[in-house]
Write an enzyme that holds these catalytic residues in place. Structure first.
Site, PDB file in Angstrom:
ATOM      1  N   GLY A 103     -14.364 -24.455 -32.491  1.00  0.00           N
ATOM      2  CA  GLY A 103     -13.190 -25.017 -33.170  1.00  0.00           C
ATOM      3  C   GLY A 103     -13.611 -25.995 -34.256  1.00  0.00           C
ATOM      4  O   GLY A 103     -14.513 -26.799 -34.052  1.00  0.00           O
TER       5      GLY A 103
ATOM      6  N   ARG B 211     -15.762 -18.173 -33.164  1.00  0.00           N
ATOM      7  CA  ARG B 211     -16.260 -18.089 -31.787  1.00  0.00           C
ATOM      8  C   ARG B 211     -16.800 -16.656 -31.660  1.00  0.00           C
ATOM      9  O   ARG B 211     -16.061 -15.707 -31.863  1.00  0.00           O
ATOM     10  CB  ARG B 211     -15.133 -18.340 -30.791  1.00  0.00           C
TER      11      ARG B 211
ATOM     12  N   THR C  25     -16.312 -31.768 -32.420  1.00  0.00           N
ATOM     13  CA  THR C  25     -15.145 -31.229 -31.702  1.00  0.00           C
ATOM     14  C   THR C  25     -14.109 -32.339 -31.556  1.00  0.00           C
ATOM     15  O   THR C  25     -14.477 -33.493 -31.347  1.00  0.00           O
ATOM     16  CB  THR C  25     -15.520 -30.702 -30.300  1.00  0.00           C
TER      17      THR C  25
ATOM     18  N   ARG D 141      -8.702 -28.764 -24.498  1.00  0.00           N
ATOM     19  CA  ARG D 141      -9.227 -27.709 -23.624  1.00  0.00           C
ATOM     20  C   ARG D 141      -9.104 -28.168 -22.181  1.00  0.00           C
ATOM     21  O   ARG D 141      -7.999 -28.293 -21.697  1.00  0.00           O
ATOM     22  CB  ARG D 141     -10.679 -27.364 -23.977  1.00  0.00           C
TER      23      ARG D 141
ATOM     24  N   ASP E 182     -19.357 -27.640 -26.905  1.00  0.00           N
ATOM     25  CA  ASP E 182     -20.169 -27.142 -25.789  1.00  0.00           C
ATOM     26  C   ASP E 182     -20.523 -25.655 -25.901  1.00  0.00           C
ATOM     27  O   ASP E 182     -21.632 -25.257 -25.554  1.00  0.00           O
ATOM     28  CB  ASP E 182     -19.548 -27.477 -24.428  1.00  0.00           C
TER      29      ASP E 182
ATOM     30  N   ASP F 273     -12.272 -32.653 -29.097  1.00  0.00           N
ATOM     31  CA  ASP F 273     -12.021 -32.893 -27.666  1.00  0.00           C
ATOM     32  C   ASP F 273     -12.758 -34.101 -27.083  1.00  0.00           C
ATOM     33  O   ASP F 273     -12.371 -34.604 -26.029  1.00  0.00           O
ATOM     34  CB  ASP F 273     -12.412 -31.655 -26.843  1.00  0.00           C
TER      35      ASP F 273
HETATM   36  O1  F6P Z   1     -12.132 -27.264 -28.751  1.00  0.00           O
HETATM   37  C1  F6P Z   1     -11.176 -27.587 -29.707  1.00  0.00           C
HETATM   38  C2  F6P Z   1      -9.851 -26.985 -29.366  1.00  0.00           C
HETATM   39  O2  F6P Z   1      -8.921 -27.354 -30.365  1.00  0.00           O
HETATM   40  C3  F6P Z   1      -9.298 -27.288 -27.966  1.00  0.00           C
HETATM   41  O3  F6P Z   1      -8.727 -28.562 -27.895  1.00  0.00           O
HETATM   42  C4  F6P Z   1      -8.318 -26.166 -27.783  1.00  0.00           C
HETATM   43  O4  F6P Z   1      -8.112 -25.903 -26.413  1.00  0.00           O
HETATM   44  C5  F6P Z   1      -9.012 -25.017 -28.456  1.00  0.00           C
HETATM   45  O5  F6P Z   1      -9.936 -25.566 -29.374  1.00  0.00           O
HETATM   46  C6  F6P Z   1      -8.092 -24.072 -29.196  1.00  0.00           C
HETATM   47  O6  F6P Z   1      -8.868 -23.042 -29.705  1.00  0.00           O
HETATM   48  P1  F6P Z   1      -8.343 -21.957 -30.751  1.00  0.00           P
HETATM   49  O7  F6P Z   1      -8.164 -22.632 -32.080  1.00  0.00           O
HETATM   50  O8  F6P Z   1      -9.434 -20.943 -30.776  1.00  0.00           O
HETATM   51  O9  F6P Z   1      -7.046 -21.448 -30.224  1.00  0.00           O
END
Ligand code: F6P
Length: 325
Positions: free
Chosen positions: A14, A75, A129, A175, A106, A131
């Site tokens: 992310g 990802r 991140t 997350r 992570d 988070d």
């Molecule tokens: O890790 C960052 C984050 O924004 C988390 O807080 C969230 O759960 C996740 O990524 C969302 O991922 P995506 O943008 O792939 O839906």
């Protein structure tokens, strides 16, 4: 120890505000020390597809203030396979990349650790991140901006909640970490906070609403995603069932939390760890995340950095309880 000449740089997972400031710091400091920098677009995906290009001093002009990542991010499932990682390694060799700086969370460092072991490749990581869920740094790049975005949004929600005498359940990202909810809950004056770490279920919210002051005209419940109480709609539904007199609304802040210009704190953090990453590689360090602990540069092996720290400061939860009377 082989002398490093060409650093490959990528962002992965992310995106987070401040990643661009980190990219700038790595590129500028590498050039300052006489090294080359090669950019890899879309993280591990670009490493596999060969989306790789030379960077120079101008590649990072005018980006310190911009959210997102100019290197793009992804990802990547393919990097989880030995075949994918082998292709990535071959592409790095083709571009004469002899070390990597990985900016991410992570998932990024899990991949980096495996790759570094498999190919004996020097990699250092920067914590990027929103988070804030990595061990080995007090704060991750993007967290400060994200929490400021959240309180800005919740302050606005408070205005309308107050005008209508409403109860809002505000769901934030993280997350499986409640650190965004915890800090912003205190800062926004929430009634109560539901985070995965405290394993608080809906009964705690009921209790709070039951025993709390009845003359409050607005109430905010901060909810971290992925907690045991369910999502914001589920929590809202249960509150409505138990307390039909509350005019209840739900607000899921979503990806707004990942965007925007990085805060001063995030820009400075990114700049400091970015320079330290290049210096670390030059000094022969590898397989470590570079963070800041008590305002000092700290090196943490990837396998420890990705150990999700579930220790929540209990004082924070107590503060919410005391201040929400
Ligand atoms: O890790 C960052 C984050 O924004 C988390 O807080 C969230 O759960 C996740 O990524 C969302 O991922 P995506 O943008 O792939 O839906």
């Amino acid at each position: 120890m082989t002398q490093i000449k060409n650093i490959g740089l990528f962002t992965s997972g992310g995106d987070a505000p401040g990643m661009n400031a980190a990219i700038r710091a790595v590129v500028r400091s590498a050039i300052y020390y006489g090294l080359n920098v090669t950019g890899i677009r879309r993280g591990y995906e670009g490493m596999i597809t060969g989306d790789i290009f030379a960077m120079n001093i101008k590649s990072v002009s005018n980006i310190i203030q911009r959210g997102g990542t100019i290197l793009k991010t992804a990802r990547c499932e393919q990097f989880r396979t030995p075949a994918g990682r082998k292709t990535a390694f071959e592409n790095l060799k083709k571009h004469n990349i002899d070390a990597l700086v990985a900016i991410g969370g992570d998932g990024t460092f899990t991949g980096a650790r495996i790759f570094a072991d498999e190919f004996d490749f020097p990699i250092v990581g920067l914590p990027g991140t929103i988070d804030n869920d990595l061990c080995g740094t007090d704060f991750t790049i993007g967290y400060d901006t994200a929490i400021n975005t959240v309180i800005d949004a919740v302050d606005k929600i408070r205005d309308t909640a107050e005008s209508h005498n409403r109860l809002f359940i505000v769901e934030v990202m993280g997350r499986d970490s409640g650190l965004i909810a915890l800090r912003t809950g205190i800062a926004a004056g929430a009634e109560t906070i539901l985070i995965p770490e405290s394993k608080t279920d809906i009964n705690a919210v009921f209790e709070r609403l039951e025993n709390g002051r009845k003359d409050k005209t607005s109430k905010i419940i901060m909810l971290a995603e992925n907690g045991i109480a369910g999502d914001a709609f589920e929590v809202g539904r249960q509150i409505k069932e138990r307390f039909p007199h509350y005019d209840t609304r739900v607000s899921i802040l979503g990806h707004i939390q990942r965007g925007g210009a990085p805060s001063c704190m995030d820009r400075v953090l990114a700049s400091r760890v970015g320079v330290a990453a290049v210096e670390a590689l030059m000094a022969g360090r590898r397989n470590e995340m570079i963070g800041l602990i008590h305002n000092e540069i700290a090196y943490t092996p990837f396998e420890l950095a990705i150990k999700h720290n579930t220790d929540i400061n209990p004082d924070f939860l107590k503060i919410v309880e005391i201040l929400a009377i």
